[in-house]
Design a protein around this motif. Structure first.
Motif, PDB file in Angstrom:
ATOM      1  N   PRO A 172       0.819  -1.219   0.000  1.00 54.54           N
ATOM      2  CA  PRO A 172       0.000   0.000   0.000  1.00 54.54           C
ATOM      3  C   PRO A 172       0.849   1.263   0.000  1.00 54.54           C
ATOM      4  N   GLY A 173       0.292   2.334  -0.552  1.00 51.61           N
ATOM      5  CA  GLY A 173       0.940   3.633  -0.497  1.00 51.61           C
ATOM      6  C   GLY A 173       0.786   4.256   0.873  1.00 51.61           C
ATOM      7  N   ILE A 174       1.248   5.484   1.004  1.00 48.45           N
ATOM      8  CA  ILE A 174       1.322   6.102   2.321  1.00 48.45           C
ATOM      9  C   ILE A 174      -0.055   6.266   2.964  1.00 48.45           C
ATOM     10  N   VAL A 175      -1.085   6.558   2.160  1.00 45.98           N
ATOM     11  CA  VAL A 175      -2.415   6.770   2.741  1.00 45.98           C
ATOM     12  C   VAL A 175      -2.946   5.479   3.357  1.00 45.98           C
ATOM     13  N   TRP A 176      -2.964   4.409   2.570  1.00 42.83           N
ATOM     14  CA  TRP A 176      -3.472   3.148   3.102  1.00 42.83           C
ATOM     15  C   TRP A 176      -2.538   2.569   4.156  1.00 42.83           C
ATOM     16  N   ALA A 177      -1.241   2.791   4.002  1.00 40.17           N
ATOM     17  CA  ALA A 177      -0.307   2.333   5.035  1.00 40.17           C
ATOM     18  C   ALA A 177      -0.615   3.001   6.370  1.00 40.17           C
ATOM     19  N   SER A 178      -0.960   4.281   6.335  1.00 41.20           N
ATOM     20  CA  SER A 178      -1.312   5.006   7.561  1.00 41.20           C
ATOM     21  C   SER A 178      -2.611   4.487   8.160  1.00 41.20           C
ATOM     22  N   VAL A 179      -3.600   4.240   7.296  1.00 37.57           N
ATOM     23  CA  VAL A 179      -4.887   3.731   7.782  1.00 37.57           C
ATOM     24  C   VAL A 179      -4.707   2.366   8.438  1.00 37.57           C
ATOM     25  N   LEU A 180      -3.966   1.486   7.776  1.00 37.11           N
ATOM     26  CA  LEU A 180      -3.742   0.144   8.322  1.00 37.11           C
ATOM     27  C   LEU A 180      -3.009   0.216   9.667  1.00 37.11           C
ATOM     28  N   ALA A 181      -2.015   1.081   9.755  1.00 30.47           N
ATOM     29  CA  ALA A 181      -1.263   1.207  11.012  1.00 30.47           C
ATOM     30  C   ALA A 181      -2.157   1.729  12.129  1.00 30.47           C
ATOM     31  N   ALA A 182      -3.010   2.707  11.834  1.00 33.31           N
ATOM     32  CA  ALA A 182      -3.898   3.270  12.848  1.00 33.31           C
ATOM     33  C   ALA A 182      -4.910   2.240  13.343  1.00 33.31           C
ATOM     34  N   VAL A 183      -5.484   1.458  12.421  1.00 34.47           N
ATOM     35  CA  VAL A 183      -6.456   0.426  12.824  1.00 34.47           C
ATOM     36  C   VAL A 183      -5.771  -0.636  13.670  1.00 34.47           C
ATOM     37  N   ALA A 184      -4.560  -1.024  13.274  1.00 31.21           N
ATOM     38  CA  ALA A 184      -3.843  -2.050  14.030  1.00 31.21           C
ATOM     39  C   ALA A 184      -3.574  -1.605  15.463  1.00 31.21           C
ATOM     40  N   THR A 185      -3.025  -0.416  15.628  1.00 36.01           N
ATOM     41  CA  THR A 185      -2.641   0.015  16.976  1.00 36.01           C
ATOM     42  C   THR A 185      -3.846   0.328  17.853  1.00 36.01           C
ATOM     43  N   ALA A 186      -5.006   0.551  17.250  1.00 38.22           N
ATOM     44  CA  ALA A 186      -6.218   0.683  18.071  1.00 38.22           C
ATOM     45  C   ALA A 186      -6.450  -0.585  18.872  1.00 38.22           C
ATOM     46  N   GLY A 187      -5.970  -1.720  18.345  1.00 33.72           N
ATOM     47  CA  GLY A 187      -6.111  -2.982  19.059  1.00 33.72           C
ATOM     48  C   GLY A 187      -5.309  -3.066  20.343  1.00 33.72           C
ATOM     49  N   LEU A 188      -4.354  -2.129  20.552  1.00 34.67           N
ATOM     50  CA  LEU A 188      -3.587  -2.130  21.805  1.00 34.67           C
ATOM     51  C   LEU A 188      -4.480  -1.944  23.033  1.00 34.67           C
ATOM     52  N   ALA A 189      -5.693  -1.472  22.811  1.00 28.18           N
ATOM     53  CA  ALA A 189      -6.627  -1.325  23.928  1.00 28.18           C
ATOM     54  C   ALA A 189      -6.980  -2.668  24.547  1.00 28.18           C
ATOM     55  N   TYR A 190      -6.558  -3.772  23.924  1.00 22.07           N
ATOM     56  CA  TYR A 190      -6.798  -5.091  24.527  1.00 22.07           C
ATOM     57  C   TYR A 190      -6.189  -5.187  25.921  1.00 22.07           C
ATOM     58  N   GLN A 191      -5.090  -4.444  26.133  1.00 22.30           N
ATOM     59  CA  GLN A 191      -4.404  -4.527  27.423  1.00 22.30           C
ATOM     60  C   GLN A 191      -5.238  -3.966  28.574  1.00 22.30           C
ATOM     61  N   LEU A 192      -6.183  -3.085  28.267  1.00 21.83           N
ATOM     62  CA  LEU A 192      -7.027  -2.542  29.332  1.00 21.83           C
ATOM     63  C   LEU A 192      -7.845  -3.642  30.003  1.00 21.83           C
ATOM     64  N   GLY A 193      -8.225  -4.654  29.247  1.00 14.92           N
ATOM     65  CA  GLY A 193      -8.987  -5.752  29.823  1.00 14.92           C
ATOM     66  C   GLY A 193      -8.180  -6.654  30.724  1.00 14.92           C
ATOM     67  N   LEU A 194      -6.857  -6.487  30.731  1.00 17.03           N
ATOM     68  CA  LEU A 194      -5.987  -7.308  31.576  1.00 17.03           C
ATOM     69  C   LEU A 194      -5.590  -6.608  32.867  1.00 17.03           C
ATOM     70  N   GLN A 195      -5.769  -5.287  32.928  1.00 13.26           N
ATOM     71  CA  GLN A 195      -5.181  -4.514  34.025  1.00 13.26           C
ATOM     72  C   GLN A 195      -5.784  -4.860  35.387  1.00 13.26           C
ATOM     73  N   ARG A 196      -7.118  -4.888  35.481  1.00 15.79           N
ATOM     74  CA  ARG A 196      -7.729  -5.183  36.786  1.00 15.79           C
ATOM     75  C   ARG A 196      -7.359  -6.582  37.244  1.00 15.79           C
ATOM     76  N   ARG A 197      -7.331  -7.529  36.327  1.00 19.04           N
ATOM     77  CA  ARG A 197      -6.982  -8.896  36.675  1.00 19.04           C
ATOM     78  C   ARG A 197      -5.538  -8.994  37.154  1.00 19.04           C
ATOM     79  N   PHE A 198      -4.661  -8.190  36.562  1.00 25.27           N
ATOM     80  CA  PHE A 198      -3.258  -8.222  36.980  1.00 25.27           C
ATOM     81  C   PHE A 198      -3.100  -7.671  38.390  1.00 25.27           C
ATOM     82  N   VAL A 199      -3.785  -6.565  38.674  1.00 18.81           N
ATOM     83  CA  VAL A 199      -3.719  -6.000  40.029  1.00 18.81           C
ATOM     84  C   VAL A 199      -4.245  -7.003  41.051  1.00 18.81           C
TER      85      VAL A 199
END
Length: 398
Positions: free
Chosen positions: A299-326
């Protein structure tokens, strides 16, 4: 269970202090490492040494995480955080004005950085004490968003200031930010005693408690779930620059990735109820890898940026682990547990960048990014038993 709100989180004075000092820390550290890289390059004209200087502030996390983390529970947290800020201020002034040779500059950063995991752990362990229940998870979300935003601001401000005043003045700015953060912490936080008793040497206790944490199946699973998907994410992001031919366009894609992370953290932290947030951990962890596969299509820069943004939105998965870790670790070793979590994350990201970088040498950046995405998906599915919430006993004391 009702989720907390941003208003409730920021109504807590101690959190406002932690938040403000954290933003100063992130912005200051980015300016510091950028200025150090420029300073080393000005002395040596070596791109390799300049890159090494930029990474030098993070390398000590490995050794500090292995051998010194018990200090986060054996010393009062406010004093530890203030000490960290003052050490950073003195280090920056020495880097700027002591006239040290390059080897001494790098050695100073490495030695003083050994204690960085301890200071970070003290801050992280204090958060659930000032924000009980679901407010803690939302507070972590706010700090994650602040970290992504602070890095962007730090790079922009640092680059502008370097062009205007040079690396020494930029390092002096970081020193000032650190002193301000120390004052904020001293005035805004109450004194709290150490969580754990001082029994035995710091290195011996750190090794013993690390083994204890990793020997517990629940804690080990939560740690691996936080680390392994991010190994592949770091590898994919490390290939963005060579994928775009080393051009400045890579900054656009990486900025989009930071924005995607911030949006994901904000949306899941604020609008998903606690139980839903934990159920979203698995699908979001899978999402972390899926978009990177699209880089196989070039992909070119536009789609590369979109794909990267959608992927890193998935980092919010870690929020579901925080209370359990504490809940999984006893309070008296909470600081070391959070420090081990951070140190493992830093180490894993360095390993991921190196491995995917080596793969990119052989098959090219785009295919290597796609492989990293596929690996992230496989790891998330392999950790499905951990990522799906289920009641489990707390790690026993002793």
């Amino acid at each position: 269970m009702r989720g907390a709100t941003f208003g409730e989180v920021f109504a807590v004075r101690e959190f406002r202090v932690l938040f403000g000092s954290f933003v100063l820390l992130i912005v200051g550290d980015v300016i510091k490492m950028l200025a150090l890289a420029v300073l080393v390059y000005a002395q040596t004209a070596s791109p390799g040494l300049s890159a090494a200087a930029y990474m030098a502030g993070w390398l000590p996390f490995i050794l500090g995480g292995l051998f010194l983390l018990s200090l986060a529970d054996r010393l009062p947290p406010r004093a530890l955080m203030i000490t960290g800020e003052l050490i950073r201020a003195v280090t920056c002034l020495l880097l700027a004005y002591a006239g040290l040779p390059v080897w001494a500059l790098l050695a100073l950063v490495l030695v003083t950085g050994l204690f960085s995991p301890v200071f970070f752990a003290a801050r992280a362990a204090m958060l659930p004490e000032v924000l009980p229940g679901d407010a803690f998870v939302l507070g972590r979300s706010v700090l994650n968003v602040a970290s992504a935003s602070g890095q962007v601001v730090g790079l922009a401000a640092g680059g502008a200031f370097l062009a205007f005043a040079g690396p020494s003045a930029a390092l002096a700015v970081t020193a000032v930010l650190s002193v301000v953060a120390a004052v904020v912490l001293r005035i805004g936080l109450p004194h709290q005693p150490a969580r754990g008793a001082a029994e035995g040497g710091a290195v011996r206790v750190t090794l013993r408690v690390n083994r204890r944490l990793l020997a517990d199946g629940q804690v080990r699973g939560l740690l691996l779930a936080g680390w392994l998907p991010c190994v592949f994410l770091a590898g994919a992001e490390a290939m963005v620059v060579p994928y775009l031919g080393g051009q400045g366009q890579a900054g656009v894609v990486l900025a989009a990735a930071a924005g995607g992370m911030a949006v994901g953290e904000f949306a899941v932290g604020r609008f998903a109820a606690p139980t839903l947030r934990e159920r979203l951990s698995l699908p979001l962890a899978v999402l972390l890898g899926i978009p990177w596969i699209g880089y196989a299509l070039g992909p070119g820069i536009v789609w590369a940026s979109v794909l990267a943004a959608v992927a890193t939105a998935g980092l919010a998965y870690q929020l579901g682990l925080q209370r359990r870790f504490v809940d999984a670790v006893p309070e008296d070793i909470r600081g070391q547990a959070f420090g081990l979590q951070s140190a493992g994350l830093m180490t894993g990201q360095a390993v991921g960048a190196a491995l995917v970088g080596a793969l990119g040498e052989g098959i090219g950046p785009g295919p290597a990014i796609a492989v990293a995405g596929g690996g992230s998906i496989l790891v998330a599915l392999a950790l499905a038993g951990v990522l799906r919430p289920s009641p489990a006993p707390r790690l026993a004391r002793g």
